[in-house]
Design a protein around this motif. Structure first.
Motif, PDB file in Angstrom:
ATOM      1  N   ASP A 210       0.776  -1.396   0.169  1.00  0.00           N
ATOM      2  CA  ASP A 210      -0.291   0.008   0.003  1.00  0.00           C
ATOM      3  C   ASP A 210       0.831   1.403  -0.410  1.00  0.00           C
ATOM      4  O   ASP A 210       0.382   1.977  -0.628  1.00  0.00           O
ATOM      5  N   ILE A 211       2.238   1.346   0.938  1.00  0.00           N
ATOM      6  CA  ILE A 211       2.624   2.080   0.475  1.00  0.00           C
ATOM      7  C   ILE A 211       3.359   2.803  -0.400  1.00  0.00           C
ATOM      8  O   ILE A 211       3.629   3.769  -1.385  1.00  0.00           O
ATOM      9  N   ALA A 212       4.054   1.582  -1.323  1.00  0.00           N
ATOM     10  CA  ALA A 212       4.287   1.708  -2.712  1.00  0.00           C
ATOM     11  C   ALA A 212       3.325   2.744  -3.283  1.00  0.00           C
ATOM     12  O   ALA A 212       3.755   2.855  -4.236  1.00  0.00           O
ATOM     13  N   ALA A 213       2.226   1.583  -3.797  1.00  0.00           N
ATOM     14  CA  ALA A 213       1.494   2.243  -4.429  1.00  0.00           C
ATOM     15  C   ALA A 213       1.091   3.265  -4.781  1.00  0.00           C
ATOM     16  O   ALA A 213       0.744   4.558  -4.943  1.00  0.00           O
ATOM     17  N   ALA A 214       0.171   4.234  -3.165  1.00  0.00           N
ATOM     18  CA  ALA A 214       0.571   5.510  -2.873  1.00  0.00           C
ATOM     19  C   ALA A 214       1.796   6.037  -3.372  1.00  0.00           C
ATOM     20  O   ALA A 214       1.446   7.151  -3.410  1.00  0.00           O
ATOM     21  N   ARG A 215       3.048   6.103  -2.915  1.00  0.00           N
ATOM     22  CA  ARG A 215       4.655   6.743  -3.395  1.00  0.00           C
ATOM     23  C   ARG A 215       4.230   6.873  -4.744  1.00  0.00           C
ATOM     24  O   ARG A 215       4.448   8.091  -5.166  1.00  0.00           O
ATOM     25  N   ALA A 216       4.244   5.646  -5.158  1.00  0.00           N
ATOM     26  CA  ALA A 216       3.801   5.675  -7.207  1.00  0.00           C
ATOM     27  C   ALA A 216       2.620   6.170  -7.776  1.00  0.00           C
ATOM     28  O   ALA A 216       2.867   8.034  -8.481  1.00  0.00           O
ATOM     29  N   ARG A 217       1.547   6.734  -7.272  1.00  0.00           N
ATOM     30  CA  ARG A 217       0.841   7.971  -7.495  1.00  0.00           C
ATOM     31  C   ARG A 217       0.947   9.317  -7.080  1.00  0.00           C
ATOM     32  O   ARG A 217       0.667   9.768  -8.021  1.00  0.00           O
ATOM     33  N   ILE A 218       1.958   9.434  -6.220  1.00  0.00           N
ATOM     34  CA  ILE A 218       1.860  10.900  -6.004  1.00  0.00           C
ATOM     35  C   ILE A 218       2.872  11.310  -6.972  1.00  0.00           C
ATOM     36  O   ILE A 218       2.529  12.708  -7.304  1.00  0.00           O
ATOM     37  N   ARG A 219       3.627  10.360  -7.879  1.00  0.00           N
ATOM     38  CA  ARG A 219       5.073  11.166  -8.795  1.00  0.00           C
ATOM     39  C   ARG A 219       4.089  11.276 -10.310  1.00  0.00           C
ATOM     40  O   ARG A 219       4.799  10.970 -10.477  1.00  0.00           O
ATOM     41  N   GLU A 220       2.898  10.785 -10.727  1.00  0.00           N
ATOM     42  CA  GLU A 220       2.309  10.317 -11.227  1.00  0.00           C
ATOM     43  C   GLU A 220       1.911  11.964 -11.964  1.00  0.00           C
ATOM     44  O   GLU A 220       2.096  12.948 -11.453  1.00  0.00           O
ATOM     45  N   HIS A 221       1.872  11.991 -13.720  1.00  0.00           N
ATOM     46  CA  HIS A 221       2.146  13.088 -14.030  1.00  0.00           C
ATOM     47  C   HIS A 221       1.099  14.302 -13.540  1.00  0.00           C
ATOM     48  O   HIS A 221       0.993  15.694 -13.189  1.00  0.00           O
ATOM     49  N   GLY A 222      -1.036  13.857 -13.793  1.00  0.00           N
ATOM     50  CA  GLY A 222      -1.173  15.010 -13.297  1.00  0.00           C
ATOM     51  C   GLY A 222      -1.021  14.957 -12.225  1.00  0.00           C
ATOM     52  O   GLY A 222      -2.048  16.192 -11.522  1.00  0.00           O
ATOM     53  N   HIS A 223      -0.399  14.679 -10.279  1.00  0.00           N
ATOM     54  CA  HIS A 223      -0.889  15.024  -9.540  1.00  0.00           C
ATOM     55  C   HIS A 223       0.865  15.366  -9.263  1.00  0.00           C
ATOM     56  O   HIS A 223       0.566  16.176  -7.725  1.00  0.00           O
ATOM     57  N   VAL A 224       1.814  15.279  -9.489  1.00  0.00           N
ATOM     58  CA  VAL A 224       2.973  15.127  -8.985  1.00  0.00           C
ATOM     59  C   VAL A 224       3.240  17.338  -8.554  1.00  0.00           C
ATOM     60  O   VAL A 224       3.484  17.223  -7.610  1.00  0.00           O
ATOM     61  N   LEU A 225       2.709  18.018  -9.190  1.00  0.00           N
ATOM     62  CA  LEU A 225       3.246  19.415  -8.845  1.00  0.00           C
ATOM     63  C   LEU A 225       2.834  20.150  -8.407  1.00  0.00           C
ATOM     64  O   LEU A 225       2.976  20.885  -6.743  1.00  0.00           O
ATOM     65  N   ASP A 226       0.979  19.360  -7.549  1.00  0.00           N
ATOM     66  CA  ASP A 226       0.167  19.684  -6.588  1.00  0.00           C
ATOM     67  C   ASP A 226       0.598  19.569  -5.437  1.00  0.00           C
ATOM     68  O   ASP A 226       0.290  19.990  -4.074  1.00  0.00           O
ATOM     69  N   GLU A 227       1.005  17.800  -5.252  1.00  0.00           N
ATOM     70  CA  GLU A 227       1.844  16.941  -4.428  1.00  0.00           C
ATOM     71  C   GLU A 227       3.142  17.926  -3.688  1.00  0.00           C
ATOM     72  O   GLU A 227       3.297  17.637  -2.823  1.00  0.00           O
ATOM     73  N   TRP A 228       3.427  18.367  -4.615  1.00  0.00           N
ATOM     74  CA  TRP A 228       5.219  19.180  -4.376  1.00  0.00           C
ATOM     75  C   TRP A 228       4.741  20.191  -3.622  1.00  0.00           C
ATOM     76  O   TRP A 228       5.613  21.277  -2.822  1.00  0.00           O
ATOM     77  N   ILE A 229       4.004  21.126  -4.306  1.00  0.00           N
ATOM     78  CA  ILE A 229       3.839  22.345  -3.154  1.00  0.00           C
ATOM     79  C   ILE A 229       3.066  22.206  -1.983  1.00  0.00           C
ATOM     80  O   ILE A 229       3.301  22.705  -1.215  1.00  0.00           O
ATOM     81  N   SER A 230       2.272  20.924  -2.078  1.00  0.00           N
ATOM     82  CA  SER A 230       1.597  21.090  -1.167  1.00  0.00           C
ATOM     83  C   SER A 230       3.011  20.860   0.267  1.00  0.00           C
ATOM     84  O   SER A 230       3.194  20.231   1.452  1.00  0.00           O
ATOM     85  N   ALA A 231       3.543  19.480  -0.563  1.00  0.00           N
ATOM     86  CA  ALA A 231       4.881  18.977   1.394  1.00  0.00           C
ATOM     87  C   ALA A 231       5.920  20.646   1.434  1.00  0.00           C
ATOM     88  O   ALA A 231       5.777  20.503   2.131  1.00  0.00           O
TER      89      ALA A 231
END
Length: 326
Positions: A210-231
């Protein structure tokens, strides 16, 4: 683990209805447990997208008037109230009772600390669904339609009433009740519930897969910038709505009109100038506008410098014989 829909949007859902939060809400986050399927790892402290799972959940309920985390105290991205179930490790029902005792709001959002894709929009949907009904609680259902009582909003009076009834039922001859080890459904089963489907927000991390799947999804193209800014905002301790498109356009203009290294330097200077101007979304937008206009002027001058020899170095709409040296 609950079902995982990789094509969904984290926390997808409508914005909370106006006034849905009323006088505010409190939040109880359950961050204990043995994490046996993770080999006893500190699950709330595991990072997804560079942020601890607990901090991701705390960001989703940042609008809470009081946030109670039931766990041993630890470093968190924002201030919280700490509580501990009795006995420690006594399970979710005992933990909820300990957290609920430290809340005062009419509505209480109850969350587990292992929800990497929970967002404030989902919390808003739960509160809106609760406010729009006469139910005792509103909870998320996963992709298979299963109830998720630890992604939910409840009326505090209903929770306390059901908890008191269960306590009486479990009381021994001395009036003491042991709630340790009881499943949460023993409490929520007595409540009237409305359901809010959200296959993404209900995804929880019980295993290393589950952790691996979540980490992979975070880096998907459609999410990565928003996730990076939030982090990055979480890490830097700032709370500011960032217009990603505005800043990306500015970086592009600086890179093309000046030089490639100008892009990161210009965005840094915009942030610094906006901070000196008092910060906030409007300050960022205004300083970005000024910097973009400057980059465009540089680009225009560069284009003019490439004008073939023999062509006049005047603006296209200039009137003849109006220059100072005419």
């Amino acid at each position: 683990m609950t079902a995982y829909e990789p094509s969904g949007v984290p926390g997808a859902g409508t914005e909370p209805a106006p006034g849905a939060h009323g006088a505010g809400y409190d939040a109880v986050v359950l961050a204990g447990g043995a994490a046996r399927r993770l080999g006893g790892a500190d699950k709330p402290g595991l990072s997804v997208g560079g942020r601890a799972l607990l901090n991701r959940v705390l960001a989703a309920c940042a609008g809470a008037r009081t946030t109670v985390v039931v766990s041993e105290p630890r470093s968190t991205a924002r201030p919280v109230t700490w509580a501990r179930e009795d006995p420690p490790g006594g399970g979710p029902l005992a933990a909820l009772a300990a957290g609920l005792a430290r809340t005062t709001a009419e509505h209480v959002v109850v969350l587990s600390a292992d929800l990497p894709f929970l967002a404030g929009t989902t919390v808003g949907r739960l509160l809106s669904a609760l406010a729009a009904s006469d139910a005792d609680g509103a909870l998320v259902t996963d992709a298979d339609g299963r109830d998720q009582p630890l992604v939910a909003a409840y009326r505090a009076t209903a929770l306390r009433r059901a908890l008191a009834a269960l306590t009486r039922e479990r009381a021994d001859g001395a009036g003491r009740a042991d709630l340790a080890g009881l499943p949460l459904r023993r409490l929520t089963g007595a409540l009237r519930i409305v359901r809010v489907p959200d296959a993404v927000a209900s995804f929880d991390c019980d295993t290393w897969d589950d952790i691996a799947a979540a980490r992979a999804r975070i880096r998907e193209h459609g999410h990565v910038l928003d996730e990076w800014i939030s982090a990055a905002k979480d890490e830097l301790g700032i709370d500011l709505d960032v217009d990603t498109r505005l800043l990306l356009d500015l970086a592009r203009d600086a890179a093309h009109g000046v030089a490639r290294p100008a892009a990161p330097l210009t965005t840094f200077l915009v942030g610094y100038a906006a901070g000196r101007a008092g910060g906030g979304t409007e300050a960022v937008a205004e300083t970005a506008r000024k910097a973009a206009a400057l980059a465009q002027r540089w680009a225009q001058e560069a284009a003019a410098a490439e004008t073939p020899a023999g062509e006049p170095d005047v603006a296209p709409d200039a009137t003849p014989d109006t220059r100072p040296d005419a």
